[in-house]
Design a protein around this motif. Sequence first.
Motif, mmCIF file in Angstrom:
data_model
loop_
_atom_site.group_PDB
_atom_site.id
_atom_site.type_symbol
_atom_site.label_atom_id
_atom_site.label_comp_id
_atom_site.label_asym_id
_atom_site.label_seq_id
_atom_site.Cartn_x
_atom_site.Cartn_y
_atom_site.Cartn_z
ATOM 1 N N UNK A 152 42.182 34.841 36.189
ATOM 2 C CA UNK A 152 41.891 34.660 37.606
ATOM 3 C C UNK A 152 40.376 34.725 37.806
ATOM 4 N N UNK A 153 39.926 34.301 38.967
ATOM 5 C CA UNK A 153 38.493 34.280 39.255
ATOM 6 C C UNK A 153 37.877 35.673 39.309
ATOM 7 N N UNK A 154 38.690 36.709 39.461
ATOM 8 C CA UNK A 154 38.164 38.080 39.447
ATOM 9 C C UNK A 154 38.165 38.688 38.051
ATOM 10 N N UNK A 155 38.544 37.892 37.034
ATOM 11 C CA UNK A 155 38.522 38.355 35.651
ATOM 12 C C UNK A 155 39.826 38.926 35.154
ATOM 13 N N UNK A 156 40.785 39.180 36.022
ATOM 14 C CA UNK A 156 42.082 39.677 35.577
ATOM 15 C C UNK A 156 42.884 38.540 34.965
ATOM 16 N N UNK A 160 51.114 40.853 55.031
ATOM 17 C CA UNK A 160 51.264 39.473 54.608
ATOM 18 C C UNK A 160 49.992 38.658 54.597
ATOM 19 N N UNK A 161 48.825 39.280 54.797
ATOM 20 C CA UNK A 161 47.556 38.550 54.795
ATOM 21 C C UNK A 161 47.178 38.205 53.354
ATOM 22 N N UNK A 162 46.797 36.950 53.122
ATOM 23 C CA UNK A 162 46.375 36.512 51.794
ATOM 24 C C UNK A 162 44.974 35.918 51.921
ATOM 25 N N UNK A 163 44.017 36.454 51.178
ATOM 26 C CA UNK A 163 42.624 35.994 51.207
ATOM 27 C C UNK A 163 42.303 35.407 49.835
ATOM 28 N N UNK A 164 42.034 34.100 49.744
ATOM 29 C CA UNK A 164 41.952 33.438 48.440
ATOM 30 C C UNK A 164 40.589 33.482 47.755
ATOM 31 N N UNK A 165 39.604 34.186 48.317
ATOM 32 C CA UNK A 165 38.284 34.233 47.672
ATOM 33 C C UNK A 165 38.362 34.984 46.347
ATOM 34 N N UNK A 189 33.944 31.260 46.850
ATOM 35 C CA UNK A 189 33.101 32.447 46.995
ATOM 36 C C UNK A 189 32.810 32.815 48.441
ATOM 37 N N UNK A 190 32.836 31.830 49.342
ATOM 38 C CA UNK A 190 32.534 32.100 50.745
ATOM 39 C C UNK A 190 33.480 31.334 51.656
ATOM 40 N N UNK A 191 33.976 32.018 52.685
ATOM 41 C CA UNK A 191 34.722 31.386 53.767
ATOM 42 C C UNK A 191 33.949 31.671 55.041
ATOM 43 N N UNK A 192 33.381 30.647 55.632
ATOM 44 C CA UNK A 192 32.580 30.809 56.848
ATOM 45 C C UNK A 192 33.368 30.320 58.063
#
Length: 485
Positions: A92-96, A166-171, A181-184
């Motif tokens: 994954x993008x976080x290294x896991x 149930x909130x999912x944040x894909x960054x 990397x950024x959601x503006x």
Amino acid sequence: MKISMLGAALATMVISGAAQADDPRLSVAMLQPPRSGLSPLSDDAFKLSRWSTAETLIRLDAGGTPQPLLATAWQRLDDSTWRFDIRKGVKFHDGTGLTPERVAASLNAAINAVPKPRILDGVEMAVEFDDEAVIVRTGADDPLVPNRLSSPQMAIFAKRAYGDNGVVVPTNAGTGPFVLTEINGVTSAHLDRFEDYWGQRAKLAGIDADYVGDGTARGAALRTGTAQIVEAVPVSQAALIDTDLIHEVPMPRTNTLYVNTAKGPLTDPGLRSAVRQAVDRGTILRTVYEGRADEARGLLGPALPWADGLRSPVSYPAASSPDGTRITLGTFTDRAELPEVAVLVSQALTEAGFVVEQDVREYAHIEADMLAGTFDLFILSRATVLDSGDPVSYMVSDFSCEGSFNISQLCDPAVDAALETAARTEPGQARQQAIITAESAIMATGAAIPILHERVIQGEAAGVADAMRDPRERMLITEHTTFAP
């Protein structure tokens, strides 16, 4: 015109010189802002897919056939049980690391979401896992499970993406070649190349996406070079842009004239044939759509390239003389072209001998009457391939006896039998033929008169190479996208 990040990205390319020439960034003008903060459990999932930041177990090829992605292989164990082997060595993008347990957790989050992703409407599904694979169980026989798992709303994310309620944040949480990397908010988004991608390293250094709802502004962004890729260039703007920068992509959307088969004068098959003969597709295509659409030969258009080659001529009843038959024609204003289509259809029917009364309203104010069979004819722009990449659910919804969107009020045993056969058939060539057999059965009733298939106009600046022109609008920028030397 508000294209701040696009302009900044272009300036960076100019200032950085040779370094940016080697590793360019790409600026994109997107059609719509996110509706749900880029939650992958909403329609925003299609943006994540088009930016190649989120990946699913399965991807579909051009014909709609499932292909491996995060799943390397799959097997149907029985009518309601599937096993999907999970790709090893994926980060994954976080290294896991990607594991069957993490895949199962992502899929179960989608299954239990409120509201549920559209691809799971009416589907009972549960997911388990072992050391190598995930096991997917359905409540009923469902040969489309791999297709369902290809939906961008079923993408797999790291544990960090899933919050409370149930909130999912894909960054920093996907597996694709680009990391978000950024959601503006509803203004822009920023993505960088993911150096540890399991597949081929991306050729672009990153993506800068602005949301530009105004069609004139999107056209201007392409003309001025502010954006290198532009979604959905309006027809009015396309004429102002170098033709080499314009690419028309067939959409799985058909403008159809639905014919009431249950009540009113068009219960007569001969009068339905008279309506079909009167409709002048060519005039509608030339005038309303300025030639930027495809004349329909069936319910399914060129976005499904296999469809036309499987068709045989449809046998229709002989046409009856209208002789002043009074009919009502409805449509809605939300799609600007439909009232114009209604005018031309009305003129053609009048010349054929019908007396036509038009009823045109906003969709919210006409839907109930449309579904109740109030109109003899109704013009609708309808998506024919939903999230599964398969048209059977659309056909069942619109043309089966129990269909929830049965504008034509059709209830024909031959049609229902053909649809049931198609629904039971495994994906592949046999299912494609069964779908076309069902299409032919529907067409023969005269319940639907397809007029044209829409296109979307995609803008690409000179030098852009290997951008995707995807009729399903799932893919746009991939690890292969770059600028030609």
